[in-house]
Design an enzyme around this catalytic site. Sequence first.
Site, PDB file in Angstrom:
ATOM      1  N   CYS A  66       3.236 -37.113  46.738  1.00  0.00           N
ATOM      2  CA  CYS A  66       2.548 -36.403  47.818  1.00  0.00           C
ATOM      3  C   CYS A  66       1.729 -37.383  48.647  1.00  0.00           C
ATOM      4  CB  CYS A  66       1.639 -35.345  47.202  1.00  0.00           C
ATOM      5  SG  CYS A  66       0.577 -34.526  48.392  1.00  0.00           S
ATOM      6  N   CYS A  69      -3.304 -37.413  48.992  1.00  0.00           N
ATOM      7  CA  CYS A  69      -4.444 -38.158  48.440  1.00  0.00           C
ATOM      8  C   CYS A  69      -4.106 -39.639  48.347  1.00  0.00           C
ATOM      9  CB  CYS A  69      -4.782 -37.638  47.034  1.00  0.00           C
ATOM     10  SG  CYS A  69      -5.415 -35.964  47.038  1.00  0.00           S
ATOM     11  N   PHE A 270     -22.807 -28.287  69.176  1.00  0.00           N
ATOM     12  CA  PHE A 270     -21.480 -28.269  68.542  1.00  0.00           C
ATOM     13  C   PHE A 270     -21.585 -27.359  67.313  1.00  0.00           C
ATOM     14  CE2 PHE A 270     -22.165 -32.357  70.609  1.00  0.00           C
ATOM     15  CZ  PHE A 270     -21.063 -32.473  71.435  1.00  0.00           C
ATOM     16  N   GLU A 290     -21.925 -24.241  71.733  1.00  0.00           N
ATOM     17  CA  GLU A 290     -20.581 -24.511  71.202  1.00  0.00           C
ATOM     18  C   GLU A 290     -19.588 -24.347  72.351  1.00  0.00           C
ATOM     19  OE1 GLU A 290     -18.616 -25.300  68.450  1.00  0.00           O
ATOM     20  OE2 GLU A 290     -16.924 -24.622  69.654  1.00  0.00           O
ATOM     21  N   CYS A 364     -18.211 -36.813  61.281  1.00  0.00           N
ATOM     22  CA  CYS A 364     -16.995 -37.014  60.502  1.00  0.00           C
ATOM     23  C   CYS A 364     -16.306 -38.302  60.932  1.00  0.00           C
ATOM     24  CB  CYS A 364     -16.060 -35.816  60.661  1.00  0.00           C
ATOM     25  SG  CYS A 364     -15.625 -35.496  62.372  1.00  0.00           S
TER      26      CYS A 364
END
Length: 415
Positions: A66, A69, A270, A290, A364
Amino acid sequence: MRVTVARVGQLGDGIVQAEGGTIYAPGLLPGEVAEGDLDGTTLTNLRILTPSVHRVRPPCAHARTCGGCLMQHADDGFVARWKEGIVRGALEGQGLEAPMLPSVTSPPRSRRRATLTGRKTKSGVLLGFHARGSDTVVPIPQCQLLHPDLIAGLPALESLVRLGATRTQEVQLTLTRSLDGADVQVTGGKPLDGASRMDLARLAEAQGLARLTWSGETVALRAHPRQRMGRAQVTPPPGAFLQATEEGEAALVQGVLAALGPARRVADLFAGCGTFALPLAERAEVHAVEGEAAMVQALERAARAAVGLKRVSAETRDLFRRPLEPDELAGFDAVVMDPPRAGAEAQTEVLARARVPVIAYVSCNPASFARDARVLVAAGYALDWVQMVDQFRWSAHVELVARFTFAKAGPARGM
Ligand SMILES: C[S@@+](CC[C@H](N)C(=O)[O-])C[C@H]1O[C@@H](n2cnc3c(N)ncnc32)[C@H](O)[C@@H]1O
């Protein structure tokens, strides 16, 4: 060729500094000695001769095939330090440093949302994640990332693939856990007609889906799929942003609350559907801004229905084009800012002039965070601390919350 790995790069590969330049050794950890065949700048057919003390057996049965990860071969402590190093490196690149608070990593099997790929085959259907760098879809029934409720929802997704995919066309299925059952959004499927709408509605009923959205059209709504945000309950519009794990969200909210301290009037920029605005409104007046109108409506509806919140106002606004101006920020003693990956360049420029006393910045993307942090620090803000909140364990994804406070004695700034 025999190599010794110097460090792990930002995408999870072992990095070897060789005479001819950088060589990438996928899946290797710092200090490991290995042999392999050089293919361009990448080592293949790797045999590890000296394993790292941080090497662990990947906990997932699908780890080899996969592509979901990258870092299951390293222990949690190593992964946390590696990600902190990525944040430190991004800050250093902007001439900054900051104390790091202890990282909080979400546990295995805690992801409440995942997007899977489905395809029809000769013999049935394939549903899973793409293999690394490949079109192959790998089924993931024993995935160690997804919450058990998502795993329990996989048969329903397979039925949807059977109904709405073809052998040549993949569909993307986003499955979200809610208080009211599975919230499913499908894109890339066959166009709808009367019969397929009926089929999908029947399937949603039989599988107990709360909501089913097909290419943007809600084809079944058995229950409004609510998410808890503080003491409020929000029904996000289909596909709306949601923090990836409940544990991660709780850690980010804790981090934001700790950053803001006793602030009484807070602007949440945001704001999404109110992840921070709604819990914050239990102690402060909040103005949420937003870009997506449907998310603002969901937030407003939830705030109206919740009991005991302080005043919540909300606004739909493109903060890239029209950041909140200094006169609009004047009444706030704190700002929460959680922009998308691009960061918040325009809004940060204005914040640097507006001198709101406290900013809790949730990010992020360490690169855009560090870029914006530099603007704030140059304007006299102190970067008090950074805390990593890892909701994407075993991936290269980095998420953080940081506190900036305005240091009154900072350098003069141009308005
Ligand atoms: C990382 S999410 C955070 C959302 C929310 N704070 C949360 O934690 O659930 C970023 C949010 O910024 C919004 N957004 C993206 N671009 C924007 C823009 N130009 N102006 C205003 N909001 C924007 C997105 O719709 C999304 O809700």
